[in-house]
Design a protein around this motif. Structure first.
Motif, PDB file in Angstrom:
ATOM      1  N   TYR A  85       0.808  -1.209   0.000  1.00  0.00           N
ATOM      2  CA  TYR A  85       0.000   0.000   0.000  1.00  0.00           C
ATOM      3  C   TYR A  85       0.841   1.259   0.000  1.00  0.00           C
ATOM      4  CZ  TYR A  85      -4.331  -2.561   0.665  1.00  0.00           C
ATOM      5  OH  TYR A  85      -5.389  -3.395   0.486  1.00  0.00           O
ATOM      6  N   TRP A  86       0.502   2.147  -0.884  1.00  0.00           N
ATOM      7  CA  TRP A  86       1.126   3.447  -0.867  1.00  0.00           C
ATOM      8  C   TRP A  86       0.536   4.230   0.295  1.00  0.00           C
ATOM      9  CZ3 TRP A  86       0.467   4.199  -6.865  1.00  0.00           C
ATOM     10  CH2 TRP A  86       1.364   3.346  -7.515  1.00  0.00           C
ATOM     11  N   GLU A  87       1.011   5.418   0.540  1.00  0.00           N
ATOM     12  CA  GLU A  87       0.645   6.163   1.739  1.00  0.00           C
ATOM     13  C   GLU A  87      -0.858   6.288   1.924  1.00  0.00           C
ATOM     14  OE1 GLU A  87       2.576   9.906   1.916  1.00  0.00           O
ATOM     15  OE2 GLU A  87       4.575   9.054   2.209  1.00  0.00           O
ATOM     16  N   HIS A  99      -2.410   3.094   3.563  1.00  0.00           N
ATOM     17  CA  HIS A  99      -2.068   2.904   4.966  1.00  0.00           C
ATOM     18  C   HIS A  99      -2.704   3.974   5.851  1.00  0.00           C
ATOM     19  CE1 HIS A  99       0.523  -0.553   5.243  1.00  0.00           C
ATOM     20  NE2 HIS A  99       1.186  -0.188   4.160  1.00  0.00           N
ATOM     21  N   GLU A 100      -2.706   5.208   5.383  1.00  0.00           N
ATOM     22  CA  GLU A 100      -3.311   6.275   6.175  1.00  0.00           C
ATOM     23  C   GLU A 100      -4.807   6.041   6.366  1.00  0.00           C
ATOM     24  OE1 GLU A 100      -2.212   9.733   4.017  1.00  0.00           O
ATOM     25  OE2 GLU A 100      -0.165   9.796   4.826  1.00  0.00           O
ATOM     26  N   THR A 101      -5.462   5.481   5.355  1.00  0.00           N
ATOM     27  CA  THR A 101      -6.895   5.215   5.462  1.00  0.00           C
ATOM     28  C   THR A 101      -7.168   4.106   6.474  1.00  0.00           C
ATOM     29  OG1 THR A 101      -7.187   5.905   3.161  1.00  0.00           O
ATOM     30  CG2 THR A 101      -8.980   4.669   4.170  1.00  0.00           C
ATOM     31  N   PHE A 102      -6.390   3.032   6.442  1.00  0.00           N
ATOM     32  CA  PHE A 102      -6.508   1.994   7.468  1.00  0.00           C
ATOM     33  C   PHE A 102      -6.437   2.613   8.860  1.00  0.00           C
ATOM     34  CE2 PHE A 102      -4.951  -1.107   4.226  1.00  0.00           C
ATOM     35  CZ  PHE A 102      -5.875  -2.115   4.442  1.00  0.00           C
ATOM     36  N   ALA A 103      -5.416   3.435   9.058  1.00  0.00           N
ATOM     37  CA  ALA A 103      -5.175   4.008  10.373  1.00  0.00           C
ATOM     38  C   ALA A 103      -6.308   4.930  10.808  1.00  0.00           C
ATOM     39  CB  ALA A 103      -3.851   4.767  10.373  1.00  0.00           C
ATOM     40  N   ARG A 104      -6.820   5.719   9.879  1.00  0.00           N
ATOM     41  CA  ARG A 104      -7.909   6.641  10.221  1.00  0.00           C
ATOM     42  C   ARG A 104      -9.191   5.895  10.572  1.00  0.00           C
ATOM     43  NH1 ARG A 104      -6.272  10.287   5.093  1.00  0.00           N
ATOM     44  NH2 ARG A 104      -4.827  11.739   6.118  1.00  0.00           N
ATOM     45  N   ILE A 105      -9.455   4.805   9.857  1.00  0.00           N
ATOM     46  CA  ILE A 105     -10.626   3.985  10.192  1.00  0.00           C
ATOM     47  C   ILE A 105     -10.486   3.449  11.617  1.00  0.00           C
ATOM     48  CG2 ILE A 105     -11.868   1.841   9.681  1.00  0.00           C
ATOM     49  CD1 ILE A 105     -11.101   2.266   6.721  1.00  0.00           C
ATOM     50  N   ALA A 106      -9.318   2.913  11.919  1.00  0.00           N
ATOM     51  CA  ALA A 106      -9.087   2.362  13.250  1.00  0.00           C
ATOM     52  C   ALA A 106      -9.239   3.436  14.323  1.00  0.00           C
ATOM     53  CB  ALA A 106      -7.699   1.735  13.326  1.00  0.00           C
ATOM     54  N   ALA A 141       6.356  10.072  13.387  1.00  0.00           N
ATOM     55  CA  ALA A 141       5.220   9.184  13.625  1.00  0.00           C
ATOM     56  C   ALA A 141       4.370   9.672  14.792  1.00  0.00           C
ATOM     57  CB  ALA A 141       5.714   7.763  13.894  1.00  0.00           C
ATOM     58  N   THR A 142       4.328  10.967  14.984  1.00  0.00           N
ATOM     59  CA  THR A 142       3.585  11.507  16.125  1.00  0.00           C
ATOM     60  C   THR A 142       2.089  11.618  15.851  1.00  0.00           C
ATOM     61  OG1 THR A 142       4.145  13.726  15.366  1.00  0.00           O
ATOM     62  CG2 THR A 142       5.542  12.766  17.088  1.00  0.00           C
ATOM     63  N   THR A 143       1.671  11.406  14.608  1.00  0.00           N
ATOM     64  CA  THR A 143       0.252  11.369  14.257  1.00  0.00           C
ATOM     65  C   THR A 143      -0.099   9.959  13.796  1.00  0.00           C
ATOM     66  OG1 THR A 143       0.618  11.947  11.932  1.00  0.00           O
ATOM     67  CG2 THR A 143       0.352  13.777  13.511  1.00  0.00           C
ATOM     68  N   ILE A 144      -1.375   9.645  13.795  1.00  0.00           N
ATOM     69  CA  ILE A 144      -1.793   8.315  13.361  1.00  0.00           C
ATOM     70  C   ILE A 144      -1.435   8.093  11.890  1.00  0.00           C
ATOM     71  CG2 ILE A 144      -4.140   8.945  12.656  1.00  0.00           C
ATOM     72  CD1 ILE A 144      -3.223   5.796  14.682  1.00  0.00           C
ATOM     73  N   GLU A 145      -1.491   9.159  11.078  1.00  0.00           N
ATOM     74  CA  GLU A 145      -1.129   9.033   9.662  1.00  0.00           C
ATOM     75  C   GLU A 145       0.364   8.777   9.497  1.00  0.00           C
ATOM     76  OE1 GLU A 145      -4.836  11.418  10.091  1.00  0.00           O
ATOM     77  OE2 GLU A 145      -2.820  11.602  10.952  1.00  0.00           O
ATOM     78  N   GLY A 146       1.177   9.529  10.233  1.00  0.00           N
ATOM     79  CA  GLY A 146       2.615   9.306  10.162  1.00  0.00           C
ATOM     80  C   GLY A 146       2.998   7.928  10.647  1.00  0.00           C
TER      81      GLY A 146
END
Length: 286
Positions: free
Chosen positions: A23-25, A28-35, A64-69
């Motif tokens: 997965y490109w960014e 992965h960012e979408t997975f993390a935001r859903i969670a 990595a201080t944000t869920i997206e990072g």
């Protein structure tokens, strides 16, 4: 236009695609935001506190201080080297995937030997997060690995393959789009994921409790088997025109009709990954 901008931004990663580049960014960012939208408030506070500790990892070029990072940290750190010139995180290369043959009975025995596979590392990271005796640094690293690896597991070509480096050895055309070195893995990492995530209502939302329980049911092994089955039934079957175990041609083409059929599957994989990550985070931190 959004797709074209996304492809252009991600093309450098595409050109060095490997079995460990899932997965490109955007994916992965979408997975993390859903969670993050589906964990309990208590878990969200615990996540934020641990992410605030990630500067301890000493990877300033990969914040990595944000869920997206955090969601892309495990890919971002791959090229980092220590003072000795050696890879700092080379030991984690095989943790992003598990090579399970889609044309043989499902088993993790060989793919996860010595714990060097994505599902084993997911289980390990949850255990570290649960262990209050673990150091803050270890727990912060376990969190960012976990957020990334659950996304990896739900990229079907990281759970099942045909001795082709997770589809990286299979050249591919996505509709009329076919740049040099584009391959089946790249399709599922980027262009297809982009279209799936942006098709229909936003996947990033709070889901009803009953739906969260249904989708997140089962174990990491169950999810591995399911993703492996998707690789067999959808990824290779669609690419090889009905026979997933037929010899792969030099190049496969996913025409528009095929893309339309598999977009809902790719979309479901992202939703599954996000809600299952939420379940694991609640179990580990809530």
């Amino acid at each position: 236009m959004k797709l074209l901008r996304f492809v252009a931004a991600a093309l450098p990663a595409l050109l060095i695609a490997s079995p460990a580049a899932a997965y490109w960014e955007f994916g992965h960012e979408t997975f993390a935001r859903i969670a993050y939208a589906n964990v309990t408030p208590r878990t969200r506070v615990a996540i934020d506190r641990l992410l605030a500790q990630t500067p301890m990892l000493e990877t300033p070029t990969c914040p990595a201080t944000t869920i997206e990072g955090a969601s892309v940290w495990a890919d971002c750190v791959k090229p980092l080297k220590g003072p000795d010139g050696k890879s700092r995180f080379g030991y984690a290369y095989t943790w992003h995937f598990q090579d399970v043959d889609v044309c043989a009975p499902f088993t993790l025995a060989d793919a996860c030997k010595d714990g060097n596979c994505v599902s084993a590392q997911i289980t390990r990271d949850v255990a570290i997060l649960k262990d209050k005796r673990s150091s803050a640094k270890d727990r912060a690293q376990a969190l960012v690995f976990l957020i990334h690896f659950v996304g990896d597991l739900h990229q079907p070509l990281h759970a099942g393959e045909k001795h082709d480096k997770g589809g990286n050895d299979v050249a591919a055309a996505y509709g009329t789009y076919s740049p040099r070195r584009f391959n089946l893995h790249s399709v599922w990492d980027g262009t297809l994921a982009e279209r799936a995530i942006t098709s229909g209502p936003s996947l990033v939302r709070r889901y009803p409790a009953a739906q969260r329980r249904r989708i997140a049911a089962g174990t990491v092994t169950d999810w591995s088997r399911e993703s492996w089955q998707v690789a067999h039934d959808v990824v290779y079957t669609s690419a090889l025109k009905g026979d997933p175990c037929a010899p792969s041609p030099a190049k496969v083409t996913l025409d528009e009709a095929t893309i339309e059929r598999i977009v809902p599957v790719a979309r479901l994989e992202v939703k599954r990954g996000g809600l299952r990550l939420a379940k694991l985070l609640d179990a580990a931190l809530g």
